[in-house]
Design a protein around this motif. Structure first.
Motif, PDB file in Angstrom:
ATOM      1  N   ILE A 175      79.015  46.707  86.195  1.00  0.00           N
ATOM      2  CA  ILE A 175      78.238  45.758  85.923  1.00  0.00           C
ATOM      3  C   ILE A 175      78.357  45.204  84.976  1.00  0.00           C
ATOM      4  CG2 ILE A 175      75.573  46.052  86.164  1.00  0.00           C
ATOM      5  CD1 ILE A 175      75.705  48.371  87.419  1.00  0.00           C
ATOM      6  N   ALA A 176      79.074  45.788  83.803  1.00  0.00           N
ATOM      7  CA  ALA A 176      78.684  45.308  81.795  1.00  0.00           C
ATOM      8  C   ALA A 176      80.496  43.913  82.501  1.00  0.00           C
ATOM      9  CB  ALA A 176      79.172  46.875  81.401  1.00  0.00           C
ATOM     10  N   LEU A 177      81.063  44.414  82.864  1.00  0.00           N
ATOM     11  CA  LEU A 177      82.178  44.146  82.602  1.00  0.00           C
ATOM     12  C   LEU A 177      81.743  42.072  83.541  1.00  0.00           C
ATOM     13  CD1 LEU A 177      85.765  46.075  83.218  1.00  0.00           C
ATOM     14  CD2 LEU A 177      84.878  44.777  81.915  1.00  0.00           C
ATOM     15  N   LYS A 178      80.691  41.693  84.349  1.00  0.00           N
ATOM     16  CA  LYS A 178      80.510  40.646  85.132  1.00  0.00           C
ATOM     17  C   LYS A 178      79.715  40.322  83.484  1.00  0.00           C
ATOM     18  CE  LYS A 178      80.673  42.595  89.988  1.00  0.00           C
ATOM     19  NZ  LYS A 178      80.006  42.974  90.832  1.00  0.00           N
ATOM     20  N   CYS A 179      78.611  41.012  83.144  1.00  0.00           N
ATOM     21  CA  CYS A 179      78.130  40.202  82.090  1.00  0.00           C
ATOM     22  C   CYS A 179      78.786  40.037  80.951  1.00  0.00           C
ATOM     23  CB  CYS A 179      76.764  41.091  81.461  1.00  0.00           C
ATOM     24  SG  CYS A 179      75.927  42.267  82.729  1.00  0.00           S
ATOM     25  N   PHE A 180      80.052  40.001  80.592  1.00  0.00           N
ATOM     26  CA  PHE A 180      80.031  40.337  79.482  1.00  0.00           C
ATOM     27  C   PHE A 180      80.882  38.762  79.308  1.00  0.00           C
ATOM     28  CE2 PHE A 180      84.371  39.794  77.190  1.00  0.00           C
ATOM     29  CZ  PHE A 180      84.385  40.103  76.331  1.00  0.00           C
TER      30      PHE A 180
ATOM     31  N   GLU B 189      69.050  43.798  77.704  1.00  0.00           N
ATOM     32  CA  GLU B 189      68.213  43.294  77.285  1.00  0.00           C
ATOM     33  C   GLU B 189      67.446  43.945  77.221  1.00  0.00           C
ATOM     34  OE1 GLU B 189      68.275  40.311  75.668  1.00  0.00           O
ATOM     35  OE2 GLU B 189      70.434  40.188  76.250  1.00  0.00           O
ATOM     36  N   GLU B 190      67.108  44.333  78.136  1.00  0.00           N
ATOM     37  CA  GLU B 190      65.193  45.863  78.424  1.00  0.00           C
ATOM     38  C   GLU B 190      65.796  46.760  76.795  1.00  0.00           C
ATOM     39  OE1 GLU B 190      65.629  43.804  82.155  1.00  0.00           O
ATOM     40  OE2 GLU B 190      67.186  44.068  81.299  1.00  0.00           O
ATOM     41  N   ALA B 191      67.618  47.062  77.008  1.00  0.00           N
ATOM     42  CA  ALA B 191      67.858  48.505  76.127  1.00  0.00           C
ATOM     43  C   ALA B 191      67.601  47.751  74.583  1.00  0.00           C
ATOM     44  CB  ALA B 191      69.172  48.369  76.123  1.00  0.00           C
TER      45      ALA B 191
ATOM     46  N   MET C  88      89.560  38.214  80.063  1.00  0.00           N
ATOM     47  CA  MET C  88      88.135  37.205  80.213  1.00  0.00           C
ATOM     48  C   MET C  88      88.300  36.428  78.613  1.00  0.00           C
ATOM     49  SD  MET C  88      85.196  39.019  82.860  1.00  0.00           S
ATOM     50  CE  MET C  88      85.429  40.790  81.652  1.00  0.00           C
ATOM     51  N   ASP C  89      88.995  37.055  78.232  1.00  0.00           N
ATOM     52  CA  ASP C  89      89.155  36.656  76.670  1.00  0.00           C
ATOM     53  C   ASP C  89      90.221  36.513  75.899  1.00  0.00           C
ATOM     54  OD1 ASP C  89      86.506  36.627  74.429  1.00  0.00           O
ATOM     55  OD2 ASP C  89      88.534  37.100  73.233  1.00  0.00           O
TER      56      ASP C  89
ATOM     57  N   ILE D 118      77.513  49.808  79.383  1.00  0.00           N
ATOM     58  CA  ILE D 118      77.303  48.387  78.331  1.00  0.00           C
ATOM     59  C   ILE D 118      78.169  49.233  77.705  1.00  0.00           C
ATOM     60  CG2 ILE D 118      74.840  47.816  77.678  1.00  0.00           C
ATOM     61  CD1 ILE D 118      73.919  48.162  80.371  1.00  0.00           C
ATOM     62  N   ASP D 119      78.029  49.934  76.658  1.00  0.00           N
ATOM     63  CA  ASP D 119      78.274  50.649  75.388  1.00  0.00           C
ATOM     64  C   ASP D 119      79.407  49.623  74.977  1.00  0.00           C
ATOM     65  OD1 ASP D 119      78.187  51.648  73.011  1.00  0.00           O
ATOM     66  OD2 ASP D 119      77.570  54.327  73.570  1.00  0.00           O
ATOM     67  N   ILE D 120      80.181  49.882  74.937  1.00  0.00           N
ATOM     68  CA  ILE D 120      81.661  49.922  75.315  1.00  0.00           C
ATOM     69  C   ILE D 120      81.795  48.301  75.529  1.00  0.00           C
ATOM     70  CG2 ILE D 120      83.016  50.842  77.074  1.00  0.00           C
ATOM     71  CD1 ILE D 120      85.323  51.427  74.790  1.00  0.00           C
ATOM     72  N   ILE D 121      81.247  48.443  76.758  1.00  0.00           N
ATOM     73  CA  ILE D 121      82.275  46.359  76.852  1.00  0.00           C
ATOM     74  C   ILE D 121      81.457  45.382  75.762  1.00  0.00           C
ATOM     75  CG2 ILE D 121      81.839  45.306  79.516  1.00  0.00           C
ATOM     76  CD1 ILE D 121      82.891  47.934  80.688  1.00  0.00           C
ATOM     77  N   LEU D 122      79.737  45.774  76.529  1.00  0.00           N
ATOM     78  CA  LEU D 122      78.611  44.871  75.692  1.00  0.00           C
ATOM     79  C   LEU D 122      78.532  44.980  74.101  1.00  0.00           C
ATOM     80  CD1 LEU D 122      76.815  43.994  78.555  1.00  0.00           C
ATOM     81  CD2 LEU D 122      79.331  43.005  77.858  1.00  0.00           C
ATOM     82  N   GLY D 123      78.925  46.043  74.054  1.00  0.00           N
ATOM     83  CA  GLY D 123      78.561  46.805  72.399  1.00  0.00           C
ATOM     84  C   GLY D 123      79.391  46.166  71.792  1.00  0.00           C
TER      85      GLY D 123
END
Length: 771
Positions: free
Chosen positions: A490-495, A544-546, A633-634, A585-590
């Motif tokens: 899930i987090a990879l799709k949001c990256f 976003e909720e976090a 992706m980056d 979410i922690d490692i991928i988006l944070g």
């Protein structure tokens, strides 16, 4: 030995491990697949076991050895101590093995050095009237010099200066055998431990003549306490009465313990040594013995010499003999750790607690150690490894905190059992094994309620580690594997969208967004009850909720302004070491967006993740696959990996907490290393070819060096520790040689209240070392 045979034996243990690897996506829709697949495989690990037998039952001991040598190629049995000579012919005849005798002093020192270096909180001081009575010593890198007083049947005293330099300097014929022999004559009690039981109930003043008995009220003129023993068994010469077995056993124990304490103290003073370790199988965690020896040494040294006891005192010679036999296997290339699931702890001092357990022999009944396949060393960035204490709160000492955390772990047990079963949906016996795990860990928690010192200093870290050991014991290597797999996908799709949003911001606004993202990512911690309840009841709860849950500034601990000032006015850091916390979410988006910003600033990054699983913490093997996807992706991450400005390493730990004394000094080749050819989807492969045509070639040999070596080589000048376990439960007060950031969101209401905040309060601690 003269009284007991102590046995160390090696075995290989088969257990399950969770492996992750990239899918082969050929013909599949990438958007609806997980980033990797999970397989559970069998793995063989090495384990050391320790057990003891009274020499009276040497035949039983040899039967035990024979039973455990089935299907092995053992031809030689390493033996040390007097019994290696006494029982040589019997052993060789019964077992059909050659007995290879080893020098007893060499084995004792090898064994003592081994436990002092490998077992945290092995040594302790005993203080009768303090709470707690046991004061454990932290592991120091330099354990020398010291005096080893080995109390077996007799007493040997050895001065130890280095690993290989030691000298037998004295001893005494009055030791454990004396207590056993005289005790048997006096009380007709044949068992050593039964004698100790009698002594624990006795009153020695009924038998011993005290100073006040000799001098009456005039003893004050001597500057002595009237309660000092003037003559052991002195009253028995003049009193016309029968003395109880309890009183005689107590008097005898005092007499021998005082004698040993005084002798040890005199040798320590003579050789200018300040630490005395007591080994052998005489003391056994018995409070009367330890109190008497401690008093004797304090009295005769005027407090200048410290008496230290060992949790595993009785097995020093056996460990040393084992190490001598393993020299061809180079045991120094490994580290060893105590397996809490298979080891029983130090006995309770309370006579009312578990009387059956206290009646059994020894300070422990079982001791096991597991081999780690890499050596572990201090993180070179510790300011002073000799004073470093990883744990923030000592639960042995803090009764209120201990009661809370033990209850907390008890209440979390149902959730862990549920996750364990869910992680192995195809296993027919998962529920049965999970119930065995529950009972084992529950029993450990009850023991720790009564004996908080059973395994050394009790901390949140040790409670977590014990739980992981128990899970592994029943073949649950990674209960949160399915959760992590789903959340990483899930987090990879949001990256991409998170990066696009960050790149649209101005510099200062972006720095705050990056920090807020790091903190929001840290909310996703399945080890915290408050969070797990939210995640289970609100499936749509996301990044976003976090962010909305976070405390508004000023934070509970807030050095953000100083951090921003440093970024504005100071040069880029040369290299940052980041200890990552959770998957998804922690490692991928944070973490990765924060890493990306550091890279753009010109800072190299070492990203360190757990070697093995614990809760939903990201593991090293998972981080490799996540990094592949992000690199595809980056281009910034991709080029940093290619140019080795971003390095992924394992910490050497499988714990939600972080002990900076034990980091990898080198990294063995991993089945998930960059040297392995990746099986990625056509979409990801094409991105790799576009961004980095020689991807598979450039990743070669990147992971041959461990964390400790990389830190030195890259001249690391910034350490970032994130997460409640790593930055609050441990390392909150850790002093480093370089700048550091400690970040966490407090997800436990009791802890928040104790720190003066509320749940989801923020810790942002930027520290600069004193010049």
């Amino acid at each position: 030995g003269g009284s007991l045979t102590k046995l160390a034996y090696y075995s290989t243990v088969q257990h399950k491990v969770a492996r992750v690897r990239s899918f082969d996506y050929s013909g599949k829709d990438v958007e609806h697949e997980s980033p990797y697949e999970i397989t559970v495989q069998e793995e063989i690990t090495a384990r050391l076991h320790f057990i003891k037998f009274e020499n009276t039952y040497i035949e039983t001991c040899l039967d035990f050895i024979k039973d455990h040598l089935v299907n092995t190629e053992t031809q030689v049995l390493k033996a040390t101590g007097g019994g290696a000579y006494k029982f040589k012919d019997l052993i060789e005849k019964k077992l059909g093995l050659k007995v290879d005798k080893e020098d007893v002093m060499t084995c004792l020192i090898k064994g003592c050095n081994f436990v002092l270096k490998n077992i945290p909180h092995e040594a302790f001081a005993y203080q009768k009237d303090s709470d707690p009575e046991f004061r454990f010593q932290t592991n120091h890198p330099n354990i020398f010099p010291y005096l080893l007083v080995n109390i077996g049947s007799g007493v040997s005293i050895v001065k130890v200066e280095t690993e290989d330099k030691f000298e037998w300097i004295g001893g005494s014929s009055i030791g454990g055998g004396t207590f056993w022999g005289l005790g048997t004559l006096l009380t007709k009690t044949k068992k050593f431990d039964e004698l100790l039981q009698l002594a624990s109930k006795g009153q020695h003043t009924n038998v011993d003549m005290l100073v006040k008995d000799v001098y009456g009220g005039a003893y004050h003129t001597l500057g002595l306490s009237g309660n000092l023993i003037a003559s052991s068994f002195g009253k028995s010469a003049t009193a016309d009465k029968e003395f109880s077995k309890d009183d005689m056993a107590k008097s005898l124990l005092h007499m021998i313990s005082n004698d040993i304490g005084q002798l040890a103290c005199l040798y320590a003073k003579l050789h200018n040594l300040h630490k005395i370790y007591f080994g052998g199988f005489f003391i056994r965690g018995h409070p009367v013995t330890m109190r008497t020896i401690t008093f004797s040494i304090n009295f005769f040294s005027k407090g200048e010499v410290q008496a230290l006891f060992l949790r595993h005192e009785g097995y020093l010679g056996a460990i040393g003999a084992f190490l001598k036999g393993a020299e061809q296997d180079n045991p120094n290339q490994y580290s060893w750790g105590e397996n809490y699931a298979g080891s029983s702890g130090l006995m309770s001092t309370s006579p009312d607690f578990c009387p059956m357990q206290r009646a059994r022999s020894g300070t422990f009944d079982m001791f096991e150690m597991d081999r780690l396949e890499r050596p572990l060393v201090n993180l070179p960035l510790l300011k002073d490894p000799t004073t470093y204490i990883p744990d923030t709160v000592d639960l042995t000492d803090d009764a209120m905190a201990r009661k809370y955390w033990l209850t907390c772990f008890e209440e979390a047990l149902d959730g862990v059992v549920k996750r364990a079963i869910a992680s192995q949906p195809d296993s027919t016996d998962a529920a049965e094994r999970a119930e065995k795990f529950r009972q084992k860990y529950w029993n450990k928690l009850q023991t720790l309620r009564q004996q908080p010192f059973a395994y050394g200093t009790l901390t949140v870290r040790s409670l977590l580690d014990t739980r992981e050991h128990c899970l592994n014991e029943f073949n649950f290597p990674d209960p949160y594997s399915k959760v992590k797999q789903k959340e990483n996908g899930i987090a990879l799709k949001c990256f991409p969208s998170v990066i696009e949003s960050l790149d649209s911001l101005g510099w200062e606004e972006r720095q705050f967004a990056l920090v807020k993202g790091l903190l929001a990512g840290n909310v996703f911690d399945w080890g915290a009850k408050a969070v797990s309840e939210v995640l289970e009841s609100e499936p749509q709860f996301g990044f976003e909720e976090a962010k909305e849950k976070l405390q508004e500034r000023p934070w509970l601990e807030d050095s953000y302004s100083e951090w921003i000032q440093r970024l504005k006015e100071g040069p880029p850091h040369k290299c940052a070491l980041i200890f990552a916390d959770n998957s998804g979410i922690d490692i991928i988006l944070g973490v990765f967006p924060f890493v990306r910003e550091l890279l753009c600033r010109g800072t190299e990054v070492i990203l360190a993740c757990n070697s093995g699983p614990a809760l939903n913490d990201v593991t090293y093997s998972e981080s490799l696959i996540v990094a592949e996807w992000i690199a595809a992706m980056d281009p910034i991450i991709q080029s940093a990996l290619t140019e080795e400005r971003l390095l992924l390493v394992q910490t050497g730990s499988s714990s939600p907490c972080l002990d900076l004394r034990f980091c990898t000094s080198r990294t063995n080749s991993s089945p998930c290393s960059w040297t392995e050819k990746r099986r990625l989807s056509p979409k990801i492969q094409s991105l790799f070819r576009f961004l980095l045509p020689s991807a598979n070639l450039k990743y070669k040999n990147r992971l041959d060096k461990g964390l400790a070596l990389l830190v030195r080589e890259r001249k690391t000048d910034l350490v970032i520790i994130e997460g409640m376990g790593r930055a609050i439960h441990t390392n909150y007060y850790a002093a480093l040689k370089c700048e550091s950031l400690k970040l966490a969101v407090i997800k436990n209401s009791w802890l928040a209240d104790r720190l003066g905040g509320k749940i989801f309060s923020v810790i942002f601690k930027y520290e600069v070392p004193c010049k």
